[in-house]
Design an enzyme around this catalytic site. Sequence first.
Site, short mmCIF file in Angstrom:
data_model
loop_
_atom_site.label_atom_id
_atom_site.label_comp_id
_atom_site.label_asym_id
_atom_site.label_seq_id
_atom_site.Cartn_x
_atom_site.Cartn_y
_atom_site.Cartn_z
N THR A 6 0.84 -1.19 0.00
CA THR A 6 0.00 0.00 0.00
C THR A 6 0.88 1.24 0.00
OG1 THR A 6 -1.76 1.19 1.20
CG2 THR A 6 -0.14 0.04 2.54
N PRO A 9 0.10 5.09 4.66
CA PRO A 9 0.72 4.79 5.95
C PRO A 9 -0.30 4.45 7.05
CG PRO A 9 1.16 7.08 5.30
CD PRO A 9 0.36 6.47 4.21
N LYS A 11 -3.00 2.60 6.72
CA LYS A 11 -3.27 1.16 6.60
C LYS A 11 -2.13 0.35 7.23
CE LYS A 11 -5.89 1.12 2.20
NZ LYS A 11 -5.84 0.61 0.81
N ASP A 62 -7.70 -3.36 -0.32
CA ASP A 62 -8.54 -2.41 -1.03
C ASP A 62 -9.77 -2.14 -0.17
OD1 ASP A 62 -8.66 -0.76 -3.36
OD2 ASP A 62 -10.44 -1.87 -3.95
N PHE A 166 -7.10 7.88 9.79
CA PHE A 166 -6.81 8.49 8.49
C PHE A 166 -8.11 8.56 7.70
CE2 PHE A 166 -6.54 3.97 7.70
CZ PHE A 166 -7.02 3.80 6.41
N ARG A 193 -11.05 -3.37 8.50
CA ARG A 193 -9.68 -3.86 8.29
C ARG A 193 -9.31 -4.88 9.37
NH1 ARG A 193 -7.99 0.42 7.37
NH2 ARG A 193 -8.13 0.14 5.13
P1 ITT Z 1 -3.39 2.10 -1.57
O1 ITT Z 1 -4.28 1.88 -2.77
O2 ITT Z 1 -2.00 2.45 -1.93
O3 ITT Z 1 -3.48 0.98 -0.58
P2 ITT Z 1 -5.35 4.09 -0.89
O4 ITT Z 1 -5.52 4.98 0.30
O5 ITT Z 1 -5.51 4.71 -2.25
O6 ITT Z 1 -3.94 3.39 -0.76
P3 ITT Z 1 -7.69 2.48 -1.47
O7 ITT Z 1 -7.55 2.58 -2.93
O8 ITT Z 1 -8.09 1.18 -0.87
O9 ITT Z 1 -6.33 2.87 -0.72
O10 ITT Z 1 -8.68 3.61 -1.01
C1 ITT Z 1 -9.30 3.49 0.19
C2 ITT Z 1 -9.79 4.85 0.64
O11 ITT Z 1 -10.98 4.61 1.43
C3 ITT Z 1 -8.81 5.54 1.53
O12 ITT Z 1 -7.95 6.39 0.82
C4 ITT Z 1 -9.73 6.31 2.48
O13 ITT Z 1 -10.19 7.49 1.84
C5 ITT Z 1 -10.92 5.35 2.60
N1 ITT Z 1 -10.70 4.39 3.71
C6 ITT Z 1 -10.46 3.06 3.61
N2 ITT Z 1 -10.27 2.51 4.82
C7 ITT Z 1 -10.40 3.51 5.70
C8 ITT Z 1 -10.29 3.60 7.09
O14 ITT Z 1 -10.00 2.54 7.84
N3 ITT Z 1 -10.48 4.79 7.66
C9 ITT Z 1 -10.77 5.87 6.93
N4 ITT Z 1 -10.86 5.89 5.60
C10 ITT Z 1 -10.67 4.71 4.99
#
Ligand code: ITT
Length: 207
Positions: A6, A9, A11, A62, A166, A193
């Site tokens: 990913t 940070p 995650k 994801d 985040f 998660r």
């Molecule tokens: P990677 O693809 O590099 O892992 P990303 O942040 O772009 O990073 P995603 O494509 O899975 O990851 O997008 C998920 C988005 O959903 C993330 O950027 C947040 O805006 C939201 N999100 C997912 N899980 C979350 C959480 O636990 N808390 C808050 N927002 C979350």
Amino acid sequence: MLRYVTTNPGKVREAEEYLGEEAVSQLDYDYTEIQSDDLGRIAARGAREAYRHAGEPALVDDAGLFIRALSGFPGPYSSYAEDTIGVERTWELASEEDDRAASFRCVLAYCDGEGFDASPDPVDKDDRVAAAAAGPDGDDEEALPVKLFEGRVRGTLVEPRGEGGFGFDPIFEHEGTTFAEMGEAEKNAISHRGRALAKFAEWHAER
Ligand code: ITT
Ligand code: NA
């Protein structure tokens, strides 16, 4: 070493808190995110690509926020929504609706280049179905087996509160507390998660 693939940070902090810093390390690799409304397909493709890139066991995460009154928006486009309209304006959109229900979903996709059939499979039927659904849809390399683990949590959208976490954590309330008001362990105990990580850890321990 298991690589958590990913660029986010936030995650990584949660995955390390759950699995332990000795067990997992971040692979900051921006795999190709295919256009799809299915988190599992996006993650599965990413896991194959990341495994081929790194040559080490790869876990892709994801995730997204699904707002019921907005027909599931932003869903698989959550990262884009966060970067464009942002968290405040997402809350403003939701606040115009009577229904403030939302859920977070997370799909973890695991690929280590091995098949899964020979090993005992303690995972429930849903996961096997999902793994099959993520299966071959291209050339031979695409046929690398991928195992999927999904977690979901329901909550209510609220005015932003809290400094932790985040993304959309400040506007996502679960039983009176926003995710941004929780520490990593507290969030993992109930979050999308955390639930996906728990399924993965249980399966991986038997592997
Ligand atoms: P990677 O693809 O590099 O892992 P990303 O942040 O772009 O990073 P995603 O494509 O899975 O990851 O997008 C998920 C988005 O959903 C993330 O950027 C947040 O805006 C939201 N999100 C997912 N899980 C979350 C959480 O636990 N808390 C808050 N927002 C979350
Ligand atoms: Na992304």
